[in-house]
Design an enzyme around this catalytic site. Structure first.
Site, mmCIF file in Angstrom:
data_model
loop_
_atom_site.group_PDB
_atom_site.id
_atom_site.type_symbol
_atom_site.label_atom_id
_atom_site.label_comp_id
_atom_site.label_asym_id
_atom_site.label_seq_id
_atom_site.Cartn_x
_atom_site.Cartn_y
_atom_site.Cartn_z
ATOM 1 C CG ASP A 118 -1.741 0.979 1.458
ATOM 2 O OD1 ASP A 118 -2.274 1.469 -0.017
ATOM 3 O OD2 ASP A 118 -2.348 1.547 2.312
ATOM 4 C CD GLU A 125 -5.278 6.385 -0.673
ATOM 5 O OE1 GLU A 125 -6.407 6.070 -0.502
ATOM 6 O OE2 GLU A 125 -4.549 6.307 0.029
ATOM 7 C CG ASP A 171 -4.416 2.179 -3.109
ATOM 8 O OD1 ASP A 171 -3.922 1.522 -2.301
ATOM 9 O OD2 ASP A 171 -5.386 3.370 -2.531
ATOM 10 C CG HIS A 210 -3.126 1.625 6.740
ATOM 11 N ND1 HIS A 210 -4.192 2.325 6.968
ATOM 12 C CD2 HIS A 210 -2.907 1.874 5.489
ATOM 13 C CE1 HIS A 210 -4.895 2.983 5.939
ATOM 14 N NE2 HIS A 210 -3.878 2.681 5.065
#
Length: 473
Positions: A296, A330, A358, A428
């Site tokens: 990511d 983003e 993505d 994340h």
């Protein structure tokens, strides 16, 4: 005479069938060449290695983000594109500071737990924050408890991603609001802080960060917000069942700064027949800072770059202008996507198609399209060409955050859809690293993107005369 007309009709039908087969055969061969080039002589994995291991996490406004801008621009220039440039964009700058620290206290005993600050959060007091905890399952629970039960406490949002949803992005969407808006909503009831269960199906010790917002909340009313690992969220929840008066302590030194200038990185091959019709393929250069942003969205960045390289290497000269856009910001603002769309509108540019990657560098399954019924029917007519590569998923739905601002009622937007079952294991988190990306899966995704772009470039949209009859079926 009648017999001659019948023979003529049969001849026309035969010639049309032969021409249709020829079109399909040529397209099939073109896709095969793109896949072969990506799998045998691909560049995407090497690019990702550099982004991940030589640069690392690329948080907007950071030195690493600017290193990524310079690196990707240089690589696009080496491809010999017709034009490569940087598009300035102001982005937010947030820094994490020292490593976060937290523990659960029951009586005189303390147990350390794993947390990370959410992007955009304020810091705790220098000596940390300690308070009782109120566990809730979502934003809607806050009103039920009210200020009397929330004030002065740390609100613990513990709604998990639903495990019964096959589409993991739907599960993510079902609870991301507590991460994004939890602090703003809890502060209205006088909460001292919030901790949020990490958005992942996997039960482990790695907390997952992500963006959050205080909305219009005044600075002096803002409270610190952190994500807690799923394993520790389970532990905290179980301990609260035994002792509702336990205390939670956490310390964070994160900080928000003034906006800084960064850039979208753009490169293009000018169309040979319709240069004013623009096709965009892209991903976002920025990432969170815990891992190295390999899935990511390093994967989407290098796959998008690879699309243009594959066109160059296989000798395909696009009819329409093919543009790669590596968007900045983003993750915590979408500034790059909004700026690109704003400039495109100011220049009066005509975008016919935009494709974003993505969703990680996993095995490609197909695409989702934001398109009209007629446009989607045309896209579906190409589906059989992807079946040899096991890319079967063609559905109407979302596309990508960065290309979303381009939507104007005419453009077709699309998103590459890889197998997403493991994506949120890494999303994340500190586990979003280069070693989690499979080289072959990454290269298959790049070839799949290039193949769709090839078909859009060849046939365009809203031009039925240019679409072979067998592709209309």
């Amino acid at each position: 005479m009648k017999q001659k007309l019948v023979l003529l009709a049969l001849l026309v039908t035969f010639l049309e069938g032969k021409a249709q087969f020829s079109h399909q055969q040529k397209d099939s061969m073109a896709l095969r060449n793109l896949y072969d080039m990506s799998l045998l002589q691909g560049q995407s994995y090497e690019w990702l290695d550099h982004l991940s291991n030589k640069i690392g996490g690329r948080l907007s406004g950071s030195i690493n983000a600017e290193r990524a801008v310079k690196y990707s621009k240089a690589q696009l220039e080496e491809l010999g594109l017709d034009k490569v440039w940087l598009q300035p964009v102001m982005v937010p700058k947030w820094t994490r500071g020292q490593a976060e620290y937290a523990y659960v206290q029951t009586g005189e005993n303390t147990t350390t737990v794993n947390i990370v600050a959410l992007g955009g959060s304020i810091a705790t007091p220098a000596n940390g924050l300690k308070a009782e905890v109120l566990e809730v399952q979502g934003l809607e629970d806050l009103a039920e408890y009210g200020k009397e039960q929330i004030e002065g406490k740390i609100v613990f949002f513990n709604r998990p991603m639903r495990p019964d949803l096959i589409h993991t992005f739907a599960a993510y969407g079902g609870c991301v609001d507590q991460r994004y808006s939890g602090a703003a909503e809890a502060a209205k009831y006088g909460a001292a802080g919030v901790i949020v269960r990490s958005l992942s199906h996997k039960i482990d010790e790695y907390p997952h960060t992500g963006s959050m917002s205080y909305g219009e909340l005044p600075n002096d009313e803002r409270i610190p917000a952190a994500a807690i690992s799923t394993k520790d969220a389970e532990y905290l929840s179980s301990m609260l069942k035994l002792d509702k008066s336990l205390k939670f302590f956490y310390r964070m030194s994160c900080q928000n700064h003034a906006d800084v200038e960064s850039h979208n990185v753009i490169g293009e091959i000018t169309g040979s027949e319709y240069p004013d019709e623009i096709i965009v393929v892209g991903g976002h250069l920025d990432s969170w800072d815990l891992g190295d942003g390999a899935h990511d969205d390093g994967a989407g960045v290098v796959q998008s770059m690879e699309v243009l390289r594959l066109f160059k290497e296989t000798g395909i000269r696009p009819k329409r202008t093919l543009r790669v856009v590596l968007f900045m910001n983003e993750e915590n603002g979408l500034r790059g996507g909004n700026q690109y769309a704003k400039v495109a509108q100011m220049k009066g540019e005509h975008h016919i198609f935009a494709l974003e990657s993505d969703s990680g560098g996993f095995t490609p399954r197909g695409f989702s399209f934001d398109a009209s019924e007629a446009q989607f029917e045309q896209v579906k007519s190409w589906k059989s060409l992807f079946e040899p590569y096991l890319v079967h998923y063609f559905a109407q739905g979302g596309s990508g955050a960065d290309i979303g601002p381009l939507k104007d009622g005419d453009i077709v937007l699309a998103g590459l859809r890889p197998d997403s079952q493991r994506y949120f294991d890494h999303h994340h988190a500190a586990t979003d690293t280069f070693d989690a990306v499979n080289k072959r899966e990454l290269e298959l995704g790049a070839a799949t993107m290039a193949s769709l772009v090839y078909l859009v470039d060849k046939y365009g949209f809203d031009s039925p005369i240019n679409v072979p009859a067998e592709l209309k079926k």
